[in-house]
Design a protein around this motif. Sequence first.
Motif, short mmCIF file in Angstrom:
data_model
loop_
_atom_site.label_atom_id
_atom_site.label_comp_id
_atom_site.label_asym_id
_atom_site.label_seq_id
_atom_site.Cartn_x
_atom_site.Cartn_y
_atom_site.Cartn_z
N GLY A 128 -2.10 -7.97 -4.27
CA GLY A 128 -1.08 -8.50 -3.38
C GLY A 128 -0.10 -7.45 -2.89
O GLY A 128 0.09 -7.27 -1.68
N PRO A 129 0.56 -6.69 -3.79
CA PRO A 129 1.47 -5.63 -3.32
C PRO A 129 0.76 -4.56 -2.50
O PRO A 129 1.35 -4.00 -1.56
CB PRO A 129 2.02 -5.04 -4.63
CG PRO A 129 1.90 -6.16 -5.62
CD PRO A 129 0.63 -6.87 -5.25
N ALA A 130 -0.50 -4.26 -2.83
CA ALA A 130 -1.24 -3.25 -2.06
C ALA A 130 -1.50 -3.74 -0.64
O ALA A 130 -1.46 -2.96 0.32
CB ALA A 130 -2.56 -2.92 -2.76
N LEU A 131 -1.81 -5.03 -0.48
CA LEU A 131 -1.98 -5.60 0.86
C LEU A 131 -0.71 -5.47 1.68
O LEU A 131 -0.74 -5.10 2.86
CB LEU A 131 -2.39 -7.07 0.75
CG LEU A 131 -3.83 -7.38 0.32
CD1 LEU A 131 -3.98 -8.87 0.03
CD2 LEU A 131 -4.81 -6.95 1.40
N ILE A 132 0.43 -5.78 1.06
CA ILE A 132 1.71 -5.66 1.76
C ILE A 132 1.99 -4.20 2.09
O ILE A 132 2.40 -3.85 3.21
CB ILE A 132 2.85 -6.23 0.90
CG1 ILE A 132 2.66 -7.74 0.70
CG2 ILE A 132 4.21 -5.96 1.54
CD1 ILE A 132 3.66 -8.36 -0.25
N GLY A 133 1.77 -3.31 1.12
CA GLY A 133 2.02 -1.90 1.34
C GLY A 133 1.16 -1.31 2.45
O GLY A 133 1.58 -0.40 3.16
N PRO A 384 12.74 -4.30 -6.42
CA PRO A 384 12.41 -2.87 -6.28
C PRO A 384 11.21 -2.42 -7.08
O PRO A 384 10.60 -1.40 -6.73
CB PRO A 384 13.68 -2.17 -6.78
CG PRO A 384 14.32 -3.13 -7.71
CD PRO A 384 14.01 -4.49 -7.16
N ARG A 385 10.86 -3.13 -8.14
CA ARG A 385 9.79 -2.64 -9.02
C ARG A 385 8.48 -2.43 -8.27
O ARG A 385 7.89 -1.33 -8.31
CB ARG A 385 9.58 -3.61 -10.18
CG ARG A 385 8.51 -3.15 -11.17
CD ARG A 385 8.04 -4.30 -12.03
NE ARG A 385 7.51 -5.40 -11.25
CZ ARG A 385 6.28 -5.41 -10.72
NH1 ARG A 385 5.48 -4.38 -10.88
NH2 ARG A 385 5.86 -6.45 -10.02
N ALA A 386 7.99 -3.47 -7.59
CA ALA A 386 6.70 -3.35 -6.90
C ALA A 386 6.78 -2.35 -5.76
O ALA A 386 5.84 -1.58 -5.53
CB ALA A 386 6.27 -4.72 -6.38
N ALA A 387 7.90 -2.34 -5.04
CA ALA A 387 8.05 -1.42 -3.91
C ALA A 387 8.02 0.04 -4.37
O ALA A 387 7.39 0.89 -3.75
CB ALA A 387 9.34 -1.71 -3.16
N ILE A 388 8.70 0.34 -5.49
CA ILE A 388 8.73 1.71 -5.99
C ILE A 388 7.37 2.12 -6.53
O ILE A 388 6.91 3.25 -6.32
CB ILE A 388 9.81 1.86 -7.08
CG1 ILE A 388 11.20 1.62 -6.49
CG2 ILE A 388 9.74 3.23 -7.74
CD1 ILE A 388 12.28 1.48 -7.53
N THR A 389 6.68 1.19 -7.19
CA THR A 389 5.40 1.52 -7.81
C THR A 389 4.39 2.02 -6.79
O THR A 389 3.70 3.02 -7.01
CB THR A 389 4.83 0.29 -8.54
OG1 THR A 389 5.76 -0.14 -9.53
CG2 THR A 389 3.51 0.62 -9.20
N ILE A 390 4.26 1.33 -5.65
CA ILE A 390 3.30 1.79 -4.64
C ILE A 390 3.94 2.76 -3.66
O ILE A 390 3.24 3.37 -2.85
CB ILE A 390 2.67 0.62 -3.87
CG1 ILE A 390 3.68 -0.04 -2.93
CG2 ILE A 390 2.04 -0.37 -4.80
CD1 ILE A 390 3.04 -0.93 -1.92
N GLY A 391 5.27 2.91 -3.74
CA GLY A 391 5.96 3.77 -2.79
C GLY A 391 5.75 5.25 -3.03
O GLY A 391 6.08 6.06 -2.16
N GLU A 396 -3.56 4.18 1.16
CA GLU A 396 -4.93 3.88 0.72
C GLU A 396 -5.09 3.93 -0.79
O GLU A 396 -6.11 3.48 -1.32
CB GLU A 396 -5.93 4.83 1.39
CG GLU A 396 -5.67 6.30 1.14
CD GLU A 396 -4.83 6.93 2.25
OE1 GLU A 396 -4.99 8.13 2.50
OE2 GLU A 396 -4.03 6.21 2.88
N LYS A 397 -4.09 4.47 -1.50
CA LYS A 397 -4.12 4.47 -2.97
C LYS A 397 -3.24 3.34 -3.53
O LYS A 397 -2.98 3.29 -4.73
CB LYS A 397 -3.62 5.82 -3.50
CG LYS A 397 -4.62 6.96 -3.33
CD LYS A 397 -5.75 6.84 -4.32
CE LYS A 397 -6.65 8.06 -4.29
NZ LYS A 397 -7.78 7.93 -5.25
N GLY A 398 -2.79 2.43 -2.66
CA GLY A 398 -1.86 1.40 -3.09
C GLY A 398 -2.42 0.47 -4.15
O GLY A 398 -1.71 0.02 -5.05
#
Length: 528
Positions: A128-133, A384-391, A396-398
């Motif tokens: 889910g977070p990777a799709l958003i990212g 912020p947790r999910a945003a920082i993790t993939i940020g 493509e590595k999200g």
Amino acid sequence: MSAENQPAAGATGGSARGWTLALACVAMFMLMLDVTVVNVALQHLRKTFDAGFSDLQWVIDSYTLTLAAFLLTGGSLADRLGRKRVFTTGLALFTASSLAAGLAQDVLTLNLARGVQGVGAAVLFSVGPALIGHEFRGADRGKAFGLFGGIAGLALALGPLIGGLLTDGLSWRWIFLVNVPIGVAALVIGLAKLNESREKSPHPVDWTGMVTFGAGLALLVLGFLRAETSGWTSAPILGAFAGGLALLAVFAVVELRRGEAAMFDMSLLRIRTFTGVCLATLLSNATSLAAVFLQISYVQNVLGYTPWQTGLRFMPMMITLFVVAGVTGGTLANANPGVLIGASIGFIAVGMGLITLVEPGSGWTAMLPSMIVTGIGMGLFNPPRAAITIGVVRPEKGGMASGMGETFQQVGVAVGVAAFGALFHHKVLADFTASGAGGALGARAESVGRQVAAAGTGGLQDSVPADSLAEVTAAARSAFVDALGDVMIWCAVFAAIGAVIGFVLINRRDLHESARSDAPVPNAPVPA
């Protein structure tokens, strides 16, 4: 843009982004709801299946264990096979296993269904977070993750209330069955509306890494869950811990050798911010979710409230969480991420310490200071947790980054509930058997103490003589409350360590350019 990342035929960039965010939020709502909705139904499950304290822990941990074990797998497969394909597969698995859990006729079947449900949840959590990212960049990404975190907060807020309403009004089975129509509708929309995306040059699936990590984690959590019953120094428990650590060591060696092809990219741990947010997440979830589990047990088993009444009394915490999460989401683009994470876990630590205001004769309102402060911390932490993790990685590595971050989150939940639950059980048993009322029971003190740890003061009238019931009940309540306070202090200590890690290690400089507020937004209209 590569061919792998082009929007699906017939979909526009804007509409795909909207549907992606909506479906990720719906999936997150169901998943976070399942974290808290089950807690208020545990005592109904205990009565339905004649389950013990360990069985009730497994209702939570069979879900969080498989969730944690398969998060890396979900994120890695999504990057390789396609995020839409893996996301919809996870949604189908989660929906089908929710149906099986709702129809279960014994606690073993329920826990097996919960285990499968955790596999589906792992996929949704990581993808889910990777799709958003992938769909959002810069300031828009911050807003999207703000909404995403707010929805997670809303689910946590409504979880106890919805769980109580369904359990008291219908049946505990409906806390699982309610997922089925929502899941089916989301699956149909996802198949029709989501864009497909994947790595440009995917590596082969890391089967060795998947097996060693999942098995190693399972053995560690099994050791925590069974240590109080079997003995911390017994051969099976020592074997579980040794086997788990050995398999995780093998996993680390395998991943280092695979390099870029690994499902767990060890090079990401060289990024201070990524390491910081993962460790902070581990400690935050290990303490906060264990605390909620034990506090709900106190409100139901000692104060005697029904699931619905329990849900109402936890609304101050959950409403605070939701409001703070919504406000925090709007600040992500400009706020210092280390300050946000550090301050959030600091509030959680203080909130847990405030549970010491509860005394054996207290009413539920004595918990309000702890609820409010803890709710502030949890609300600050989620967006912020999910945003920082993939940020910290390129888009493509999200999936991998999200899977790694969510793994630390769910490992924290699984280990925290198991370890702090075992400590609580030990403290209740020790305090009760050492009391005057416990000593008067003689050889029966241990069995009654275990009953108190699992079910509080309810049902003691069936276990002790009538002439000593009042004294035993008072000793049981005192042992339960004292153990709760002691365990919450330990939770506060570990949470405080997480806060320090957040302040020291997390910084904006480590974020990838696609996560910064000045980054271009994909599929944006080209100026005339």
